[in-house]
Design a protein around this motif. Structure first.
Motif, PDB file in Angstrom:
ATOM      1  N   GLU A  66       0.779  -1.319   0.036  1.00 28.55           N
ATOM      2  CA  GLU A  66      -0.026  -0.055   0.044  1.00 28.55           C
ATOM      3  C   GLU A  66       0.954   1.227  -0.083  1.00 28.55           C
ATOM      4  O   GLU A  66       0.580   2.071  -0.638  1.00 28.55           O
ATOM      5  CB  GLU A  66      -0.900   0.059   1.286  1.00 28.55           C
ATOM      6  N   HIS A  67       1.995   1.109   0.780  1.00 26.60           N
ATOM      7  CA  HIS A  67       2.808   2.560   0.979  1.00 26.60           C
ATOM      8  C   HIS A  67       3.358   2.835  -0.493  1.00 26.60           C
ATOM      9  O   HIS A  67       3.512   3.846  -0.802  1.00 26.60           O
ATOM     10  CB  HIS A  67       3.927   2.258   2.112  1.00 26.60           C
ATOM     11  N   ILE A  68       4.043   1.824  -1.107  1.00 29.60           N
ATOM     12  CA  ILE A  68       4.727   1.799  -2.365  1.00 29.60           C
ATOM     13  C   ILE A  68       3.660   2.833  -3.324  1.00 29.60           C
ATOM     14  O   ILE A  68       3.764   3.642  -4.224  1.00 29.60           O
ATOM     15  CB  ILE A  68       4.974   0.587  -3.022  1.00 29.60           C
ATOM     16  N   GLU A  69       2.420   2.124  -3.455  1.00 36.05           N
ATOM     17  CA  GLU A  69       1.435   2.707  -4.454  1.00 36.05           C
ATOM     18  C   GLU A  69       0.913   4.070  -4.008  1.00 36.05           C
ATOM     19  O   GLU A  69       0.724   5.103  -4.712  1.00 36.05           O
ATOM     20  CB  GLU A  69      -0.102   1.613  -4.136  1.00 36.05           C
ATOM     21  N   GLN A  70       1.075   4.606  -2.653  1.00 45.23           N
ATOM     22  CA  GLN A  70       0.928   6.049  -2.012  1.00 45.23           C
ATOM     23  C   GLN A  70       2.015   6.619  -2.590  1.00 45.23           C
ATOM     24  O   GLN A  70       1.712   7.934  -3.059  1.00 45.23           O
ATOM     25  CB  GLN A  70       0.622   5.890  -0.675  1.00 45.23           C
ATOM     26  N   LEU A  71       3.216   6.297  -2.747  1.00 45.01           N
ATOM     27  CA  LEU A  71       4.208   7.164  -3.261  1.00 45.01           C
ATOM     28  C   LEU A  71       3.774   7.343  -4.610  1.00 45.01           C
ATOM     29  O   LEU A  71       4.324   8.381  -5.155  1.00 45.01           O
ATOM     30  CB  LEU A  71       5.556   6.481  -2.826  1.00 45.01           C
ATOM     31  N   ASP A 201       9.054   2.651   5.538  1.00 43.52           N
ATOM     32  CA  ASP A 201       7.888   1.542   5.591  1.00 43.52           C
ATOM     33  C   ASP A 201       7.273   1.333   4.157  1.00 43.52           C
ATOM     34  O   ASP A 201       6.459   0.679   4.102  1.00 43.52           O
ATOM     35  CB  ASP A 201       6.751   1.987   6.505  1.00 43.52           C
ATOM     36  N   ALA A 202       8.035   1.549   2.916  1.00 44.50           N
ATOM     37  CA  ALA A 202       7.850   1.377   1.961  1.00 44.50           C
ATOM     38  C   ALA A 202       8.906   0.363   1.267  1.00 44.50           C
ATOM     39  O   ALA A 202       9.265   0.311   0.067  1.00 44.50           O
ATOM     40  CB  ALA A 202       7.650   2.421   0.960  1.00 44.50           C
ATOM     41  N   THR A 203       9.313  -0.276   2.267  1.00 44.50           N
ATOM     42  CA  THR A 203      10.130  -1.544   1.941  1.00 44.50           C
ATOM     43  C   THR A 203      10.024  -2.684   2.976  1.00 44.50           C
ATOM     44  O   THR A 203       9.269  -2.520   3.850  1.00 44.50           O
ATOM     45  CB  THR A 203      11.663  -1.070   1.913  1.00 44.50           C
ATOM     46  N   ALA A 204      10.726  -3.816   2.838  1.00 43.30           N
ATOM     47  CA  ALA A 204      10.529  -4.844   3.960  1.00 43.30           C
ATOM     48  C   ALA A 204      11.777  -5.857   3.549  1.00 43.30           C
ATOM     49  O   ALA A 204      12.628  -5.718   2.616  1.00 43.30           O
ATOM     50  CB  ALA A 204       9.220  -5.558   3.606  1.00 43.30           C
ATOM     51  N   ALA A 205      11.919  -6.785   4.158  1.00 41.13           N
ATOM     52  CA  ALA A 205      12.941  -7.890   4.280  1.00 41.13           C
ATOM     53  C   ALA A 205      12.690  -9.083   5.198  1.00 41.13           C
ATOM     54  O   ALA A 205      11.706  -9.135   5.602  1.00 41.13           O
ATOM     55  CB  ALA A 205      14.243  -6.974   4.719  1.00 41.13           C
ATOM     56  N   ALA A 206      13.372 -10.070   4.772  1.00 48.11           N
ATOM     57  CA  ALA A 206      13.154 -11.355   5.297  1.00 48.11           C
ATOM     58  C   ALA A 206      13.820 -11.286   6.624  1.00 48.11           C
ATOM     59  O   ALA A 206      14.713 -10.527   7.240  1.00 48.11           O
ATOM     60  CB  ALA A 206      13.957 -12.499   4.660  1.00 48.11           C
ATOM     61  N   ASN A 207      13.311 -12.192   7.575  1.00 46.92           N
ATOM     62  CA  ASN A 207      13.747 -12.302   8.812  1.00 46.92           C
ATOM     63  C   ASN A 207      13.901 -14.020   8.922  1.00 46.92           C
ATOM     64  O   ASN A 207      13.091 -14.720   9.097  1.00 46.92           O
ATOM     65  CB  ASN A 207      12.650 -11.876   9.854  1.00 46.92           C
ATOM     66  N   HIS A 208      15.273 -14.252   8.964  1.00 42.82           N
ATOM     67  CA  HIS A 208      15.590 -15.404   8.756  1.00 42.82           C
ATOM     68  C   HIS A 208      16.238 -16.166  10.376  1.00 42.82           C
ATOM     69  O   HIS A 208      16.988 -15.616  10.838  1.00 42.82           O
ATOM     70  CB  HIS A 208      16.751 -15.778   7.889  1.00 42.82           C
ATOM     71  N   PRO A 209      15.887 -17.345  10.700  1.00 45.70           N
ATOM     72  CA  PRO A 209      16.371 -17.643  11.914  1.00 45.70           C
ATOM     73  C   PRO A 209      17.715 -17.966  12.059  1.00 45.70           C
ATOM     74  O   PRO A 209      18.181 -17.869  13.336  1.00 45.70           O
ATOM     75  CB  PRO A 209      15.754 -19.181  12.294  1.00 45.70           C
ATOM     76  N   GLY A 227      20.115  10.710   3.473  1.00 44.23           N
ATOM     77  CA  GLY A 227      20.042  12.045   3.972  1.00 44.23           C
ATOM     78  C   GLY A 227      19.063  12.357   4.961  1.00 44.23           C
ATOM     79  O   GLY A 227      19.033  13.038   5.543  1.00 44.23           O
ATOM     80  N   ALA A 228      17.977  11.274   4.533  1.00 43.35           N
ATOM     81  CA  ALA A 228      16.839  11.355   5.482  1.00 43.35           C
ATOM     82  C   ALA A 228      16.147  10.072   5.400  1.00 43.35           C
ATOM     83  O   ALA A 228      16.481   9.230   4.387  1.00 43.35           O
ATOM     84  CB  ALA A 228      15.733  12.405   4.920  1.00 43.35           C
ATOM     85  N   VAL A 229      15.420   9.608   6.378  1.00 42.12           N
ATOM     86  CA  VAL A 229      14.632   8.389   6.471  1.00 42.12           C
ATOM     87  C   VAL A 229      13.421   8.842   7.061  1.00 42.12           C
ATOM     88  O   VAL A 229      13.097   9.278   8.197  1.00 42.12           O
ATOM     89  CB  VAL A 229      15.303   7.352   7.391  1.00 42.12           C
ATOM     90  N   LEU A 230      12.191   8.756   6.003  1.00 35.92           N
ATOM     91  CA  LEU A 230      10.886   9.249   6.186  1.00 35.92           C
ATOM     92  C   LEU A 230       9.758   8.121   6.185  1.00 35.92           C
ATOM     93  O   LEU A 230      10.142   7.202   5.566  1.00 35.92           O
ATOM     94  CB  LEU A 230      10.476  10.395   5.297  1.00 35.92           C
ATOM     95  N   THR A 231       8.950   8.221   6.910  1.00 36.24           N
ATOM     96  CA  THR A 231       7.765   7.119   6.761  1.00 36.24           C
ATOM     97  C   THR A 231       7.190   7.823   5.322  1.00 36.24           C
ATOM     98  O   THR A 231       7.134   8.661   4.962  1.00 36.24           O
ATOM     99  CB  THR A 231       6.697   7.346   7.644  1.00 36.24           C
ATOM    100  N   THR A 232       6.156   6.740   4.925  1.00 39.28           N
ATOM    101  CA  THR A 232       5.445   7.187   3.596  1.00 39.28           C
ATOM    102  C   THR A 232       4.719   8.149   3.879  1.00 39.28           C
ATOM    103  O   THR A 232       4.358   9.267   3.089  1.00 39.28           O
ATOM    104  CB  THR A 232       4.328   5.750   3.279  1.00 39.28           C
ATOM    105  N   GLN A 233       4.092   8.345   5.108  1.00 37.86           N
ATOM    106  CA  GLN A 233       3.117   9.433   5.347  1.00 37.86           C
ATOM    107  C   GLN A 233       3.753  10.814   5.043  1.00 37.86           C
ATOM    108  O   GLN A 233       3.116  11.780   4.405  1.00 37.86           O
ATOM    109  CB  GLN A 233       2.584   9.497   6.686  1.00 37.86           C
ATOM    110  N   ASP A 234       4.932  11.007   5.691  1.00 40.85           N
ATOM    111  CA  ASP A 234       5.765  12.124   5.552  1.00 40.85           C
ATOM    112  C   ASP A 234       6.338  12.374   4.479  1.00 40.85           C
ATOM    113  O   ASP A 234       6.304  13.397   3.803  1.00 40.85           O
ATOM    114  CB  ASP A 234       6.787  12.006   6.662  1.00 40.85           C
TER     115      ASP A 234
END
Length: 241
Positions: A66-71, A201-209, A227-234
């Motif tokens: 959803e966040h990628i689509e919002q961008l 929050d317009a990305t994700a990754a694996a969590n492997h044991p 340079g900056a790390v923002l949420t999708t909303q911002d």
């Protein structure tokens, strides 16, 4: 997508840690700023994709799709140029003689496979195809689709050339996966003099044991590097001006 080839039934995927975005404003405008997406493809973002068992929990927790689509909506509405750096593998790429853990895994499971660089035969609906909901934005004839990156970063594709030729010096970066292709694009674009903001929050990754939490690792490094790390909303608010 920090994973190794293993039996899906033995995976123990835990929830990723929340993002730690900054709150600073960024100076963006359509004349010098672009949205860059890495790998907005089915193999990462669809429940039917090759890596969903490994990245799905992170994708869902972050609302990545959803966040990628919002961008995309914000960029298109604001007349910002949009670039996609995709991941495609052709039959000849499977003849590589060596590779890292993830490279080998991607070849083994047929991730991002296409029949040829000269035809789209077999592409629609495949793991290498765009997520269906993104197609109105990515197939509009205005989005720049670069040549594919082959490992993680854009060193061997034409992303930097395409950005420079359009006078882009600032990048809003999102896509998959956080600790691999996104972080590799971040590092290389920084080295080439681009001002890069990452959307956490317009990305994700694996969590492997065994290998660990790829998303948490990426978020730590984003904070050190970008340079900056923002949420999708911002980020959307900044793109709206």
């Amino acid at each position: 997508m920090a994973v190794v080839a293993c039996q899906a039934g033995h995976l123990q995927v835990s929830r990723p840690r929340p993002a730690a975005p900054t709150t600073e404003e960024i100076d963006v405008n359509p004349t010098d700023t672009a949205l860059v997406l890495t790998d907005p493809q089915n193999d990462f973002l669809s429940p039917d994709g090759a890596t969903w068992q490994l990245v799905g929990a992170s994708v869902e927790d972050n609302g990545t799709v959803e966040h990628i689509e919002q961008l995309l909506v914000a960029a298109k509405n604001g007349d910002y140029p949009v670039f996609v750096s995709p991941h495609f593998y052709y039959p000849t790429d499977h003849e590589w003689m060596f590779g890292g853990t993830l490279e080998k895994m991607m070849h083994e499971i047929g991730m991002f496979d296409r029949t040829s660089p000269l035809t789209g035969e077999g592409l629609p609906g495949s793991g290498a195809d765009w997520l269906e909901r993104y197609k109105p934005y990515l197939d509009d004839g205005a989005t720049v689709i670069t040549s594919p990156h082959k490992v993680y970063g854009p060193q061997n594709n034409d992303l930097a050339l395409q950005l420079r030729k359009r006078g882009v010096s600032k990048v809003v970066l999102a896509g998959m996966s956080a600790n691999l292709c996104v972080e590799s694009h971040l590092r290389d674009l920084l080295e080439m003099g681009f001002d890069v903001t990452v959307v956490s929050d317009a990305t994700a990754a694996a969590n492997h044991p065994q290998l660990g939490d790829g998303y948490a690792a990426a978020i730590t490094n984003f904070g050190f590097l970008a340079g900056a790390v923002l949420t999708t909303q911002d980020a959307v608010q900044e793109l709206k001006g």
